[in-house]
Every structure is written in structure tokens, then in C-alpha cells.
Design an enzyme around this catalytic site. Structure first.
Site, PDB file in Angstrom:
ATOM      1  CG  ASP A 196      10.242 -23.041  34.947  1.00  0.00           C
ATOM      2  OD1 ASP A 196      11.231 -22.954  34.534  1.00  0.00           O
ATOM      3  OD2 ASP A 196       9.668 -22.234  35.649  1.00  0.00           O
ATOM      4  CD  GLU A 211      -2.646 -43.242  35.088  1.00  0.00           C
ATOM      5  OE1 GLU A 211      -3.423 -42.828  34.097  1.00  0.00           O
ATOM      6  OE2 GLU A 211      -2.776 -43.057  36.097  1.00  0.00           O
TER       7      GLU A 211
END
Ligand code: NOJ
Length: 585
Positions: free
Chosen positions: A221, A272
Site C-alpha cells: 500500500d 530467501e
């Protein structure tokens, strides 16, 4: 041709690499999607119950607007606890169940992350209010002394996006008038201070929390606003172009270069994890070229293409923005995205028929000048969707657009909920009109949204006529059109294809002077024609119609002639394929 089932397994399984490059992502606005608890507000269990309908529609992923703990001052975009579900929407266990059920259907889940601001009920903000000016607690937000005698003027002249000033003064613990805090949106949404390492670390924790639960990505957002110009200058918007960041001279709180380091950090963090998790930025940036900076290879994976959303239904303008988007995003190796509707804008089944300007977020009501005839606007909306879904890249759909839902205009004043309505004292309607709970069953209470018949925003009369159950088996319905477009898009690999413009002047049967009303393009083996003009155009012979946004009309003339070419009428888009793969031009 592949069946939809086969195609899903070849192009969009949950292990497909970089799935976000081509995905069709369906936005769920949880409050208004499906209510299982009967309290009149949609919830996570409601979503789980309706997943088969979304699998049937053929979308690849769902983006859920916020369902985290929130006092709901801005419908959940005011978060008080980023790592838990608001009881209004259910529990974390409901979330896990929904995620597993979506994944079982090979549908990915993207959650909304709101990092620009929290709720004023967030424990950090409550601590900041109790702490002294200059404290570590206040340094997590943007507190400043006021200007003028006694500090009773706000630190800058900035306006809130929802209307009124962007600063609110607090009362200090000893009862004296105190500092001011910044809120680009409602006063219940204090902006975080992204210069503060503690804030950065907290959001890494939040990202990991949801990634560990198995989400496939985040919609971020206000991704253009988290970092502010450190000199905090006064600023006056250009009234011609004022919108959520859509100004050529950006405000000191939009498009600041410092935001990019945050996304590089998050990019590394997501990398990751397995499964190509993705970040999609909600960045209202002034130009498409600048928007592409948000999706450089080490930043976000996607960003909404609001420039496309804001383009009027005009062939030259659409061609220009499509070219510009593919060029700008292509230059940084990112897919273009396409979007026509979301929970902040007037639904495109109404908007594309408007003749008057309506700045983004302002909303419309019954007194708006030049309201469109609903069938005319819907026809354009269906054509616009058919054009959008033919384009390479990733596309976003907003719940209810597949039903052809229009903007609701006649919400009673006392039922309105958008902070924009309150902060402008009713001068701007805001966004409630696109957020009305969607219909599922024509004859059920609340049109199947909630078994109790309750609905947090009132559904208008006749809402049931748009219900999914009446559209499902109707070949001419908007739902059938969306299903077909998504099926063909997948089967023909349009998401990963390449756009080639065709010269409409060379199409057989297109009269001179008519070609500027027509867009013609190919993507993979599909040819797409869009007619914006009043004169119907004949379809090229020897083509098979894969999908059409509206019924084709018959060529006038001898009714018994068998070779009469079908005609593509005004405001319509058709997808064609040649059985022998013969080039059109
Ligand atoms: C953008 C969201 O889409 C909108 O609904 C919200 O009000 C603002 N950001 C503030 O979070």
C-alpha cells in the site's frame, strides 16, 4: 487446443517460475466478498466457501485487501496488529485454512501490506502519545513542533488525501497542547518514520510472519509515499492534476528516491524463500517511465499500471499507453500489468461511460453530471476487459467486475463509511460505491452475500439480477465472457506472448477513414480487433471467433447469402484465430 485443465498444469502450477509475470490476479475486498458469520461483513471463511467459484472463473492468484486487526476507520487500511486477523474476519486458523484451500486449487494468495502508516490504535502509536517529544517512541512516527506563536500552526501546509490537513495536534500527558503528527490519510492513520531502523526491522518481521505462513506475495500500500522529503517543505498541488500522487511535480511525500532502498531490502528478504514470492507496489507515480523504477530487477516484481486504468476509451490513447507501458516496463525487464478497477476507483462498468472528469478517489453520486446509460457503459466495460486480457503481462481483476457490477450511486448519506465522505463533509462521495457487497444468488437474502441478509453497505434494488447464479449458465453473460477470456488467454499463452499492432487500414472491408476507429493487434496466434466507431466492421474471412465482448451483428444485404460476414459493432472487441494459422495481413 488445450483444455483449460491441461493448460493450467502446463503454465500456472504452483511451481511455475516467475508466475507473477503472466498471472491474472483477482482482488478480494474481504468486507464485501462473502459473509459466513452472518454479521453483514465478509470474512475469511466466506472466501474459503467460494473458492470453487474463483477456480471456475480461472484466475491464478487472489490479492486480499487487509483483514488484519484494525478499528476499521479506513476499512482495514488502518492496522493495529499486523500479525493477527481481526475478529471481524475470523482467526489465523481461518486464514491458514483458506490459504491451504486456495493452494489446493492452484490459486496463489497475496496479502496486503500497509507500511506507510498504522492505526492510531497500534501499540506503538499509543506509546508515542504517552511519551515525551524527542523520545524513541515518537521517533517511530513523524512528530514535529508546530509553527507560529505557541506552535499552533501545522508544521507544513500539506493536505490529507482524504481532505483536510495532513497534521493533527496531540495533547501532551500534562494536558498542554503538544506536537503535531503527520497522517497523509485519515487522522487515525499516523505515518511511520521510515528513516527509523526500528520501523524497518519491524516490517521485516511482519514480512517473514506472512511468508512463513505460506503467502505468495504482498500488495504494498502507498508504495510511492513511505519516505518524505527530509526538509518538509510547504507544497501546493497543481489543481489540474491533483490525485493520489498523479502530479507532474511530485509532492514532497511522493516518489522520494529513498523508497527504493526499502524495496531492495524486501526483495532480498523474499528471495530467501522458495516459490518466487512477489511484491506488487501500489505506486501512484506521475509518469509510466518513473513507475518502472519501482520494478527494477532488484526491487518490486510488479506495480499496478494506474496510467492504463486512467486512460479513456479512445483508440489512440489506448494504443499509446499500451506501447508506453510495454516499453517502460520492458526496459527494466519487468512485466507490464493491466488493471481497470479496484476498491478505490469508480467501477469501470460505470466509469467508461462517464463524460465528466472524476478525479481518482472522489467518487460519484446520483447528482453527478452526465451519468451513463448502464447498458452502454457495461458494453464498453466488457470491450475494455476483452482488450486488456489480450495483452501480454499480468492483469488484475476486482471482485464483481466479472458480474458486470456498476458503481452504486444512491447509497444513503447515513450509510456511507468512507473517511473521504466525512473529512470533506459530504463534498466528495469517496469510494463506497465500488465496495458494496457482491451478489451470489438472485433469490437469497442479501443476494447470497450473507445468510442473515445483513450487509455493511446497503445493496441497491435489483442487485440480485447481477448474481453469479443467474449468469453461470447464460452464454451471453458477463461472467461467461470473463470465463471464456481467461480460458483462451491461458490456452493460447497470451500472458507470455508478444504484442504486434496490425494496420486496420489493411483489414479487408474496413473503409477509408474508418481505420482510426479501430485497433487491431496480434498476440501469439490470436488476432484482436476493437471497434470504437459507429460503423460496424466486417470480420476478416476464414477466422474462427474465440471470444467476443458482445454479440456480433449480421451484415445487411441479402439475408439468404451464406457468406455474409459477421460484423463487429461499436464498442466491441473480438478475439479471432485462423485454423491454419494464416497471417491476417
Ligand atoms: C490505498 C488503499 O488502496 C486505499 O484504500 C487506502 O485508503 C489508502 N491507500 C490508505 O491506506
Amino acid at each position: 487446443m488445450q483444455t483449460r485443465h491441461d493448460a493450467r498444469h502446463t503454465t500456472q502450477t504452483l511451481t511455475a517460475p516467475e508466475w507473477w509475470r503472466t498471472a491474472v490476479i483477482y482482488q478480494i475486498y474481504p468486507r464485501s466478498f462473502a459473509d459466513a458469520s452472518g454479521d453483514g461483513v465478509g470474512d475469511l471463511r466466506g472466501i474459503t466457501r467460494r473458492l470453487d467459484d474463483l477456480a471456475d472463473l480461472g484466475v491464478d492468484a487472489l490479492w486480499l485487501s487487509p483483514f488484519m486487526v484494525s478499528p476499521q476507520k479506513d476499512a482495514g487500511y488502518d492496522v493495529a496488529d499486523y500479525c493477527d486477523v481481526d475478529p471481524l474476519f475470523g482467526t489465523l486458523a481461518d486464514f491458514d485454512e483458506m490459504l491451504a484451500a486456495a493452494h489446493a486449487r492452484e490459486i496463489r494468495i497475496i496479502v496486503d501490506l500497509v507500511p506507510n502508516h498504522s492505526s492510531d490504535q497500534h501499540p506503538w502509536f499509543q506509546e508515542a502519545l504517552r511519551a515525551a517529544p524527542g523520545s524513541a517512541e515518537r521517533a517511530r512516527y513523524i512528530f514535529r513542533d508546530g509553527r507560529g506563536p505557541g506552535g499552533d500552526q501545522p508544521p507544513t501546509n500539506w493536505d490529507s488525501i482524504f481532505g483536510g490537513p495532513a497534521w493533527t495536534r496531540v495533547t501532551e500527558e500534562d494536558g498542554s497542547p503538544g506536537q503535531w503528527y503527520l497522517h497523509l490519510f485519515d487522522s487515525s492513520q499516523p505515518d511511520f518514520n521510515w528513516e527509523n531502523e526500528e520501523v524497518r526491522e519491524e516490517f521485516r518481521r511482519i514480512l517473514r510472519f506472512w511468508l512463513d505462513r505460506g503467502v505468495d506475495g504482498f500488495r504494498v500500500d502507498v508504495a510511492h509515499g513511505m519516505v518524505k522529503d527530509p526538509s518538509f517543505p510547504d507544497w501546493s498541488p497543481n489543481p489540474e492534476a491533483a490525485s493520489m500522487g498523479g502530479d507532474s511535480a511530485p509532492a514532497p511525500y511522493w516518489e522520494q528516491p529513498g523508497v527504493h532502498e526499502i524495496y531492495r531490502d524486501w526483495h532480498r528478504l523474499l528471495a530467501e524463500y522458495d516459490g518466487d514470492r512477489a511484491l506488487c507496489g501500489e505506486a501512484w507515480v506521475s509518469t509510466i517511465e518513473k513507475t518502472a523504477l519501482w520494478v527494477r530487477p532488484d526491487e518490486m516484481h510488479q506495480t499496478f499500471n494506474f496510467h492504463y486504468l486512467e486512460t479513456p476509451w479512445e483508440p489512440a490513447a489506448l494504443r499509446r499507453i499500451i506501447d508506453d507501458s510495454l516499453r517502460a516496463f520492458g526496459a527494466v525487464g519487468a512485466p507490464s500489468t493491466w488493471v481497470l478497477s479496484n476498491h478505490d476507483v469508480v467501477r469501470h462498468a460505470t466509469r467508461l461511460g462517464l463524460t465528466a472528469e472524476n478525479p481518482q478517489g472522489t467518487g460519484i453520486g446520483p447528482d453527478f453530471p452526465g451519468l451513463p446509460e448502464p447498458q452502454h457503459a457495461l458494453r464498453r466495460a466488457r470491450a475494455a476487459t476483452a482488450l486488456m486480457l489480450a495483452l501480454p503481462g499480468s492483469a488484475y481483476l476486482y471482485q464483481g467486475e466479472e458480474l458486470g457490477l456498476p458503481e452504486v450511486l444512491d447509497i444513503p448519506d447515513e450509510a456511507r463509511q468512507d473517511p473521504t465522505w466525512f473529512r470533506t463533509r459530504g463534498e466528495r462521495y469517496g469510494r463506497d460505491g465500488c465496495r458494496v457487497p457482491i451478489p451470489w444468488e438472485s433469490d437469497a437474502p442479501a443476494a447470497g452475500f450473507s445468510s442473515s441478509g445483513r450487509s455493511w453497505l446497503p445493496q441497491p434494488e435489483g442487485w440480485g439480477t447481477f448474481a453469479r447464479d443467474c449468469q453461470r449458465d447464460d452464454a451471453g453473460s458477463t461472467l461467461s465472457l470473463y470465463r471464456r477470456l481467461l480460458e483462451v488467454r491461458r490456452a493460447h499463452g497470451l500472458g507470455e506472448g508478444t504484442l504486434r499492432w496490425l494496420d486496420p487500414g489493411e483489414l479487408p472491408g474496413v473503409a477509408e477513414g474508418q481505420s482510426e476507429d479501430v485497433l487491431a493487434l496480434s498476440n501469439q496466434d490470436v488476432v484482436v480487433l476493437a471497434n470504437f466507431g459507429a460503423t460496424p466492421i466486417p470480420l476478416p474471412p476464414g477466422r474462427h471467433v474465440l471470444a467476443s465482448s458482445t454479440e456480433l451483428v449480421a451484415e445487411s444485404g441479402a439475408p439468404d447469402r451464406e457468406d455474409r460476414a459477421p460484423l463487429l459493432p461499436q464498442d466491441a472487441v473480438v478475439w479471432l484465430v485462423s485454423p491454419e494459422n494464416v497471417p491476417l495481413i
